[in-house]
Structures are given as C-alpha cells and as structure tokens.
Design a protein around this motif. Structure first.
Motif, PDB file in Angstrom:
ATOM      1  N   ASP A  74       0.851  -1.189   0.000  1.00 40.55           N
ATOM      2  CA  ASP A  74       0.000   0.000   0.000  1.00 40.55           C
ATOM      3  C   ASP A  74       0.880   1.231   0.000  1.00 40.55           C
ATOM      4  N   TYR A  75       0.315   2.376  -0.325  1.00 36.99           N
ATOM      5  CA  TYR A  75       1.058   3.627  -0.305  1.00 36.99           C
ATOM      6  C   TYR A  75       0.772   4.353   1.004  1.00 36.99           C
ATOM      7  N   ASN A  76       1.839   4.797   1.673  1.00 39.01           N
ATOM      8  CA  ASN A  76       1.659   5.536   2.924  1.00 39.01           C
ATOM      9  C   ASN A  76       1.387   7.012   2.638  1.00 39.01           C
ATOM     10  N   ASP A  77       1.366   7.824   3.674  1.00 38.24           N
ATOM     11  CA  ASP A  77       1.040   9.244   3.515  1.00 38.24           C
ATOM     12  C   ASP A  77       2.065   9.989   2.663  1.00 38.24           C
ATOM     13  N   HIS A  79       3.323   8.729   0.055  1.00 38.23           N
ATOM     14  CA  HIS A  79       3.184   8.072  -1.242  1.00 38.23           C
ATOM     15  C   HIS A  79       4.363   7.124  -1.526  1.00 38.23           C
ATOM     16  N   LYS A  80       4.821   6.488  -0.469  1.00 42.44           N
ATOM     17  CA  LYS A  80       5.859   5.467  -0.598  1.00 42.44           C
ATOM     18  C   LYS A  80       5.203   4.102  -0.503  1.00 42.44           C
ATOM     19  N   LEU A  81       5.588   3.196  -1.386  1.00 40.82           N
ATOM     20  CA  LEU A  81       5.019   1.848  -1.384  1.00 40.82           C
ATOM     21  C   LEU A  81       5.614   1.051  -0.223  1.00 40.82           C
ATOM     22  N   VAL A  82       4.742   0.549   0.648  1.00 41.37           N
ATOM     23  CA  VAL A  82       5.184  -0.174   1.841  1.00 41.37           C
ATOM     24  C   VAL A  82       4.343  -1.444   2.005  1.00 41.37           C
ATOM     25  N   PRO A  83       4.845  -2.422   2.768  1.00 41.77           N
ATOM     26  CA  PRO A  83       4.039  -3.625   3.040  1.00 41.77           C
ATOM     27  C   PRO A  83       2.815  -3.280   3.879  1.00 41.77           C
ATOM     28  N   LYS A  84       1.728  -3.995   3.649  1.00 41.00           N
ATOM     29  CA  LYS A  84       0.562  -3.832   4.505  1.00 41.00           C
ATOM     30  C   LYS A  84       0.872  -4.377   5.900  1.00 41.00           C
ATOM     31  N   ASP A  85       0.015  -4.058   6.860  1.00 38.38           N
ATOM     32  CA  ASP A  85       0.278  -4.403   8.252  1.00 38.38           C
ATOM     33  C   ASP A  85       0.484  -5.907   8.444  1.00 38.38           C
ATOM     34  N   ASP A  86      -0.381  -6.723   7.846  1.00 37.84           N
ATOM     35  CA  ASP A  86      -0.235  -8.169   7.986  1.00 37.84           C
ATOM     36  C   ASP A  86       1.096  -8.639   7.405  1.00 37.84           C
ATOM     37  N   ALA A  87       1.501  -8.026   6.294  1.00 39.80           N
ATOM     38  CA  ALA A  87       2.766  -8.402   5.664  1.00 39.80           C
ATOM     39  C   ALA A  87       3.949  -8.053   6.568  1.00 39.80           C
ATOM     40  N   LEU A  88       3.881  -6.912   7.253  1.00 39.87           N
ATOM     41  CA  LEU A  88       4.958  -6.535   8.172  1.00 39.87           C
ATOM     42  C   LEU A  88       5.112  -7.559   9.294  1.00 39.87           C
ATOM     43  N   ILE A  89       3.987  -8.074   9.778  1.00 41.76           N
ATOM     44  CA  ILE A  89       4.047  -9.089  10.832  1.00 41.76           C
ATOM     45  C   ILE A  89       4.628 -10.391  10.271  1.00 41.76           C
ATOM     46  N   ARG A  90       4.272 -10.732   9.038  1.00 42.41           N
ATOM     47  CA  ARG A  90       4.835 -11.933   8.417  1.00 42.41           C
ATOM     48  C   ARG A  90       6.345 -11.797   8.237  1.00 42.41           C
ATOM     49  N   ASN A 116       2.672  -9.116  -8.087  1.00 43.56           N
ATOM     50  CA  ASN A 116       2.139  -7.752  -8.085  1.00 43.56           C
ATOM     51  C   ASN A 116       0.670  -7.742  -8.512  1.00 43.56           C
ATOM     52  N   PRO A 117      -0.206  -8.429  -7.753  1.00 47.66           N
ATOM     53  CA  PRO A 117      -1.618  -8.471  -8.148  1.00 47.66           C
ATOM     54  C   PRO A 117      -2.303  -7.119  -8.076  1.00 47.66           C
ATOM     55  N   GLN A 118      -1.771  -6.206  -7.277  1.00 42.63           N
ATOM     56  CA  GLN A 118      -2.373  -4.875  -7.151  1.00 42.63           C
ATOM     57  C   GLN A 118      -1.871  -3.904  -8.215  1.00 42.63           C
ATOM     58  N   ARG A 119      -0.912  -4.355  -9.000  1.00 45.67           N
ATOM     59  CA  ARG A 119      -0.328  -3.543 -10.075  1.00 45.67           C
ATOM     60  C   ARG A 119       0.262  -2.239  -9.548  1.00 45.67           C
ATOM     61  N   HIS A 120       1.017  -2.359  -8.485  1.00 43.93           N
ATOM     62  CA  HIS A 120       1.755  -1.228  -7.965  1.00 43.93           C
ATOM     63  C   HIS A 120       3.110  -1.141  -8.662  1.00 43.93           C
ATOM     64  N   GLU A 121       3.983  -0.272  -8.174  1.00 49.66           N
ATOM     65  CA  GLU A 121       5.252  -0.043  -8.869  1.00 49.66           C
ATOM     66  C   GLU A 121       6.273  -1.150  -8.645  1.00 49.66           C
ATOM     67  N   ALA A 122       6.014  -2.037  -7.691  1.00 48.29           N
ATOM     68  CA  ALA A 122       6.932  -3.143  -7.415  1.00 48.29           C
ATOM     69  C   ALA A 122       6.141  -4.336  -6.913  1.00 48.29           C
ATOM     70  N   SER A 123       6.707  -5.519  -7.086  1.00 40.58           N
ATOM     71  CA  SER A 123       6.062  -6.728  -6.579  1.00 40.58           C
ATOM     72  C   SER A 123       6.158  -6.764  -5.058  1.00 40.58           C
ATOM     73  N   GLU A 124       5.339  -7.616  -4.447  1.00 41.14           N
ATOM     74  CA  GLU A 124       5.389  -7.776  -2.999  1.00 41.14           C
ATOM     75  C   GLU A 124       6.764  -8.265  -2.561  1.00 41.14           C
ATOM     76  N   ALA A 125       7.284  -9.285  -3.245  1.00 40.22           N
ATOM     77  CA  ALA A 125       8.585  -9.854  -2.850  1.00 40.22           C
ATOM     78  C   ALA A 125       9.684  -8.801  -2.905  1.00 40.22           C
ATOM     79  N   ASP A 126       9.733  -8.026  -3.968  1.00 38.72           N
ATOM     80  CA  ASP A 126      10.766  -6.992  -4.101  1.00 38.72           C
ATOM     81  C   ASP A 126      10.591  -5.891  -3.068  1.00 38.72           C
ATOM     82  N   ASN A 127       9.339  -5.569  -2.759  1.00 42.11           N
ATOM     83  CA  ASN A 127       9.075  -4.524  -1.778  1.00 42.11           C
ATOM     84  C   ASN A 127       9.437  -4.970  -0.365  1.00 42.11           C
ATOM     85  N   TYR A 128       9.231  -6.247  -0.064  1.00 43.01           N
ATOM     86  CA  TYR A 128       9.509  -6.749   1.282  1.00 43.01           C
ATOM     87  C   TYR A 128      11.002  -6.961   1.535  1.00 43.01           C
ATOM     88  N   LEU A 129      11.768  -7.142   0.479  1.00 45.61           N
ATOM     89  CA  LEU A 129      13.182  -7.502   0.621  1.00 45.61           C
ATOM     90  C   LEU A 129      13.957  -6.575   1.561  1.00 45.61           C
TER      91      LEU A 129
END
Length: 239
Positions: A74-77, A79-90, A116-129
């Motif tokens: 998701d995008y924070n305030d 406008h940076k792409l960040v993991p959602k809350d559940d993803a941060l816990i994972r 990247n099912p949400q079609r954001h600027e990066a995949s989940e895996a790349d964003n979480y790295l």
C-alpha cells in the motif's frame, strides 16, 4: 471486493424489483450492520481461521526453507510503497524463525513469495526484501518469487523453485486466515510445510459499525470462497 460486489447485487435487485424493494433494502442494511458491528464478521473469521492455533512450534533440520507468503502493499502518507500491516508481521515472524534456525547451526533460506496483483510499482517480494534485510537476514539466504498473483500460484511457483533444491524441513509463514487455503494449495503440489501463523485477526463486537470489521469479513469470505473453489476444481479435475 466481495462485499462491494454483494452490495452492488443488492442495489441492482432493489432497482429491478419494485415489490421487493423495501424488504431487500432492509435485508441489505441488516446484513451490512451485522458485518460492520462484528456479529457476522466474528464467526466468518473463526471459520476461516479454524484449526490454525493448535500447531506445534517448528523444528529445524540441516537444510531448512522458510516460505513467507505476500500480504499486499500500500502507499503511505508520503506516497511510498510499503508492506501492509499483515505483511509486516509476516516479515517479522519470518526473520525471527530464520534467527532461531541459524542458532541451531542449520542452513536456512527464506523464500518471499508474492507478485504484483495490485499492479503497484513493485512486486510484494521486491518490496519486502529491504525490510527482511533490515532484520539481519542476509541477502544470500533470501530467494525472491515475484510472479505469483494468488495463493495457488504461490504454491505452484514455490514448488517449482524447490524442485531441484535439497531441503530437510519446510516452514510456511502467513496469517491465520490464509493458512488453511495455503496448505491445501501447497499439498496440491506435493509440499507438506510446517505452518507458522504470523498473526490472527479478531472482530470487534459492538453496536456501532467499524470499517475494520468489514475488512475482516471480506478477507474471511475471500478465503472461504477460495477453499470452496479449490474443492470444486479438484472434483472437476482442473487442479
């Protein structure tokens, strides 16, 4: 999305049927109040998360693979792409398991599975790295699977990654609501991971509607429908 579709169906039925407009409108209001106030969201969550809390802690072997499923971005305030809350816990849970694994002297790898099912600027895996790196998991021990869009694809793509990889223990990390369906999908591809629940969701019961309860209900319905779909597809021979 499921609740939005349900609301749209109610609206269409109300518009198209004159005689049933009043009872349909009343039914829609009652249903969504029960969901938003938690009285229906709670049993839906319990159903989706059933059996996920009675699993023993994982055991580590000489070669251990930890698979973490994506939980969205998701995008924070700012406008940076960040993991959602559940993803941060994972992420935190996976890092803790990795640390415990390394303390045993085992060889430990973490597979981040999420496209990247949400079609954001990066995949989940790349964003979480970067978040996993910040938690002292070395890049050499991280494998990115950044093409899957569904839980079924998570399992299929991870199975392909592990096909030629030797390992003695496989651990699966995700939220309680996703774990039952994830295990079905991983078993479908011949994988029998040890489940580790990163977090469990709870509904808040009351009189006033709460947005979080609607989110929880939508997540639970998504997983329950996915489980039903899995069994139907298996009967039809599509899985």
């Amino acid at each position: 999305m499921i609740l939005f579709t349900l609301l749209a169906l109610f609206f269409a039925a109300i518009v198209l049927t004159r005689r049933l407009r009043a009872p349909l409108a009343l039914a829609a209001v009652a249903l969504f109040w029960l969901l938003a106030a938690g009285w229906l969201s709670a049993p839906l969550l319990d159903w989706a998360q059933w059996g996920t809390q009675s699993v023993a802690p994982p055991t580590f072997a000489a070669r251990t693979v930890i698979v973490m499923l994506g939980g969205g971005t998701d995008y924070n305030d700012a406008h940076k792409l960040v993991p959602k809350d559940d993803a941060l816990i994972r992420i935190a849970t996976s890092a803790d398991i990795y640390s415990a694994c390394k303390r045993t002297g085992a060889s430990c790898d973490v597979v981040i599975s999420g496209g990247n099912p949400q079609r954001h600027e990066a995949s989940e895996a790349d964003n979480y790295l970067p978040y996993l790196l910040q938690k002292q998991v070395p890049r050499a021990d991280i494998v990115l699977e950044n093409r899957s869009h569904t839980t079924y694809e998570n399992a299929r793509n991870v199975a392909a990654l592990l096909q030629d990889k030797r390992y003695d223990a496989l651990i699966l990390v995700t939220s309680a609501y996703q774990m039952p369906r994830a295990l079905l999908d991983f078993h479908r591809f011949g994988l029998t991971p040890h489940p580790v629940v990163s977090n469990t969701r709870r509904a808040s019961l009351g009189v006033l509607p709460r947005y979080d309860n609607l989110v929880n209900a939508d997540l639970a319905l998504h997983e329950l429908i996915g489980i039903a779909q899995f069994h139907v597809y298996r009967l039809l021979g599509w899985f």
